[in-house]
Design a protein around this motif. Structure first.
Motif, PDB file in Angstrom:
ATOM      1  N   PHE A  70      40.549  11.962 117.434  1.00  0.00           N
ATOM      2  CA  PHE A  70      40.080  12.002 116.051  1.00  0.00           C
ATOM      3  C   PHE A  70      40.555  10.755 115.306  1.00  0.00           C
ATOM      4  O   PHE A  70      41.599  10.186 115.632  1.00  0.00           O
ATOM      5  CB  PHE A  70      40.636  13.225 115.321  1.00  0.00           C
ATOM      6  N   GLN A  71      39.794  10.353 114.292  1.00  0.00           N
ATOM      7  CA  GLN A  71      40.254   9.309 113.374  1.00  0.00           C
ATOM      8  C   GLN A  71      40.957   9.999 112.207  1.00  0.00           C
ATOM      9  O   GLN A  71      40.324  10.422 111.248  1.00  0.00           O
ATOM     10  CB  GLN A  71      39.068   8.494 112.869  1.00  0.00           C
ATOM     11  N   THR A  72      42.254  10.134 112.323  1.00  0.00           N
ATOM     12  CA  THR A  72      43.004  10.874 111.302  1.00  0.00           C
ATOM     13  C   THR A  72      44.123  10.059 110.668  1.00  0.00           C
ATOM     14  O   THR A  72      44.745  10.517 109.725  1.00  0.00           O
ATOM     15  CB  THR A  72      43.616  12.155 111.911  1.00  0.00           C
ATOM     16  N   GLY A  73      44.419   8.863 111.185  1.00  0.00           N
ATOM     17  CA  GLY A  73      45.506   8.057 110.639  1.00  0.00           C
ATOM     18  C   GLY A  73      45.185   7.494 109.273  1.00  0.00           C
ATOM     19  O   GLY A  73      44.037   7.490 108.817  1.00  0.00           O
ATOM     20  N   PHE A  74      46.223   7.007 108.614  1.00  0.00           N
ATOM     21  CA  PHE A  74      46.059   6.464 107.264  1.00  0.00           C
ATOM     22  C   PHE A  74      45.068   5.305 107.255  1.00  0.00           C
ATOM     23  O   PHE A  74      44.262   5.156 106.328  1.00  0.00           O
ATOM     24  CB  PHE A  74      47.422   6.002 106.720  1.00  0.00           C
ATOM     25  N   ALA A  75      45.093   4.469 108.302  1.00  0.00           N
ATOM     26  CA  ALA A  75      44.219   3.297 108.348  1.00  0.00           C
ATOM     27  C   ALA A  75      42.745   3.675 108.415  1.00  0.00           C
ATOM     28  O   ALA A  75      41.880   2.875 108.046  1.00  0.00           O
ATOM     29  CB  ALA A  75      44.582   2.423 109.556  1.00  0.00           C
ATOM     30  N   LEU A  78      40.168   4.804 104.442  1.00  0.00           N
ATOM     31  CA  LEU A  78      39.235   4.013 103.626  1.00  0.00           C
ATOM     32  C   LEU A  78      37.871   3.840 104.303  1.00  0.00           C
ATOM     33  O   LEU A  78      36.832   4.050 103.658  1.00  0.00           O
ATOM     34  CB  LEU A  78      39.855   2.662 103.275  1.00  0.00           C
ATOM     35  N   PRO A  79      37.816   3.486 105.598  1.00  0.00           N
ATOM     36  CA  PRO A  79      36.507   3.412 106.246  1.00  0.00           C
ATOM     37  C   PRO A  79      35.762   4.750 106.238  1.00  0.00           C
ATOM     38  O   PRO A  79      34.537   4.781 106.069  1.00  0.00           O
ATOM     39  CB  PRO A  79      36.840   2.974 107.678  1.00  0.00           C
ATOM     40  N   ARG A  80      36.485   5.829 106.389  1.00  0.00           N
ATOM     41  CA  ARG A  80      35.831   7.143 106.371  1.00  0.00           C
ATOM     42  C   ARG A  80      35.296   7.467 104.979  1.00  0.00           C
ATOM     43  O   ARG A  80      34.214   8.050 104.838  1.00  0.00           O
ATOM     44  CB  ARG A  80      36.804   8.221 106.845  1.00  0.00           C
ATOM     45  N   LEU A  81      36.040   7.105 103.949  1.00  0.00           N
ATOM     46  CA  LEU A  81      35.548   7.321 102.583  1.00  0.00           C
ATOM     47  C   LEU A  81      34.282   6.506 102.345  1.00  0.00           C
ATOM     48  O   LEU A  81      33.329   6.985 101.717  1.00  0.00           O
ATOM     49  CB  LEU A  81      36.624   6.934 101.572  1.00  0.00           C
ATOM     50  N   PRO A  88      29.373  13.219 106.700  1.00  0.00           N
ATOM     51  CA  PRO A  88      30.396  14.087 106.126  1.00  0.00           C
ATOM     52  C   PRO A  88      31.787  13.706 106.625  1.00  0.00           C
ATOM     53  O   PRO A  88      31.932  13.069 107.671  1.00  0.00           O
ATOM     54  CB  PRO A  88      29.996  15.486 106.643  1.00  0.00           C
ATOM     55  N   TRP A  89      32.796  14.117 105.891  1.00  0.00           N
ATOM     56  CA  TRP A  89      34.173  13.770 106.212  1.00  0.00           C
ATOM     57  C   TRP A  89      34.544  14.207 107.629  1.00  0.00           C
ATOM     58  O   TRP A  89      35.128  13.442 108.407  1.00  0.00           O
ATOM     59  CB  TRP A  89      35.105  14.429 105.196  1.00  0.00           C
TER      60      TRP A  89
END
Length: 424
Positions: A70-75, A78-81, A88-89
């Motif tokens: 999963f892409q769950t890290g802090f980095a 922003l790209p996910r937003l 969707p998220w």
């Protein structure tokens, strides 16, 4: 037939409703002769011994398994937003880098798959891309009307943090969900009610594919009673999702006092995974209720109550717990929402109530009911037939002939082995 089978999460172990539903479908397709190439997401480290054990079980049913992070890290936030305009998220958490996507595409192209199967909405970005690149049909198995489900969870959430979580998850779900439905060759819905909703929206290429109960589990749940249950009333389900927490809290605060006033010696259990602090506090205040946390064997728990309940008020799709309850010898009580999406002959096996006093009375009636009449036994047996794993064979012609014929527009009934179930 060979399918690229995309799961939004690791489909094993089957320890909650979503994974139970997926895993039984994986097993049924495998047993029907379909070759599965599973692509899924999971958070554990690659060297995790429990993950290795789970993957070994999955490989018994699949010719290959790809586990993606999963892409769950802090980095990644922003790209996910930024991608919320198109994804969707929860779907953006499953987006792949160009390198990872190229590896998956190359593997599935080399395997010469016949179709892409998307099980649950949130692996949809990868499923759409693979179907287009491979020029293969896409099939979608819906778990819920997802945009309704996320709204229900948002409305049931407590506290700013939980509300913010579901507010974020609710963004752009409906637009993406409709896109997946439009691009799917056919879709298979867990719920007769949800199928009717989508038909009314113009999506006429859907079919009812209910949750399945494997034969071993069904036999264990419905075996003849050899000893009396230890508890009078029981509930089994996760104890952290907002809709379940709301329903259980309502039951403890508004229904249990009436039950105990009538019978102070009543024995109740609440069983499930990850009970939150609200649930723990409520249970600690009522000594007649036993908490069974993360039980290892659902069948043992479900057979240990005279009456099983499902007190949920929000959700979408189908409550898998209600289907499993159906296979036990117990009397059954539910809210209407607990039976949403199930055919009428299944819902008829439950006593149904919405108000607290009526729910308490329904439990009292169920405790006194005679469940050994031939008419009741026949009603229960007919309802169980809807969920046998052999039903997977009924969808295989749709998969195998997807490019050879036009899928007929569904009628307002779903034929289930000679029984027509109303869906509109």
């Amino acid at each position: 037939m060979r399918l690229t089978f995309i799961c939004a999460q690791l489909p094993y172990p089957p320890n909650h409703g979503g994974t139970v539903d997926m895993w039984r479908r994986v097993c049924a397709l495998h047993d029907a002769g379909v070759k599965l190439r599973i692509v899924c997401w999971h958070q554990a480290e690659a060297g995790d011994p429990e993950l290795a054990e789970n993957l070994a079980r999955i490989r018994e049913k699949a010719e290959s398994v790809v586990v993606l992070p999963f892409q769950t890290g802090f980095a990644s936030k922003l790209p996910r937003l930024a991608r919320l305009l198109t994804l969707p998220w929860a779907a953006s958490a499953r987006s792949l880098s160009e390198q990872a996507y190229a590896a998956v595409l190359g593997s599935e192209r080399a395997a010469a798959v016949d179709a892409v199967w998307l099980d649950g909405l949130y692996g949809g970005d990868l499923a759409l891309k693979l179907a287009h690149a491979l020029q293969r049909p896409l099939f979608y198995r819906s778990h819920n009307i997802e945009h309704r489900y996320t709204r229900y969870q948002l409305n049931s959430a407590h506290g700013m943090r939980e509300q913010a979580h579901w507010l974020l998850r609710n963004c752009n779900v409906e637009h993406f969900e409709r896109r997946v439905l439009r691009e799917a060759e056919a879709f298979f819905d867990i719920s007769v009610d949800d199928l009717a909703y989508w038909r009314a929206c113009g999506f006429t290429h859907g079919h009812w594919l209910p949750t399945l109960v494997d034969q071993e589990m069904a036999a264990r749940l419905s075996a003849p009673v050899s000893r009396a249950p230890e508890f009078d009333v029981g509930y089994l389900g996760n104890l952290f999702m907002p809709n379940n927490v709301f329903g259980i809290s309502w039951f403890i605060e508004q229904v249990v006092p009436t039950l105990l006033q009538r019978n102070p010696a009543l024995r109740i259990f609440i069983a499930g995974s990850r009970p939150n602090e609200r649930i723990r506090a409520l249970l600690a205040a009522v000594p007649q209720i036993t908490l069974i946390e993360s039980p290892p064997d659902a069948a043992v728990v479900l057979r240990n109550a005279k009456v099983l309940i499902n007190p949920v008020f929000a959700g979408s799709g189908v409550n898998v717990k209600s289907v499993e309850m159906l296979f036990t010898p117990a009397a059954l009580v539910s809210t209407p929402q607990g039976l949403a999406g199930l055919p009428e002959n299944v819902a008829a096996c439950f006593q149904v109530a919405t108000e607290a006093d009526a729910f308490a009375q329904a439990i009292q009636n169920a405790l006194q009911a005679d469940l050994h009449t031939p008419a009741y036994a026949l009603q229960r047996q007919r309802a169980r037939q809807c969920f046998q794993s052999s039903r997977i064979a009924e969808i295989l012609p749709v998969l195998q002939n997807s490019r050879a014929h036009e899928i007929a527009a569904p009628t307002r009934t779903v034929a289930v082995r000679g029984i027509d179930q109303k869906v509109g």
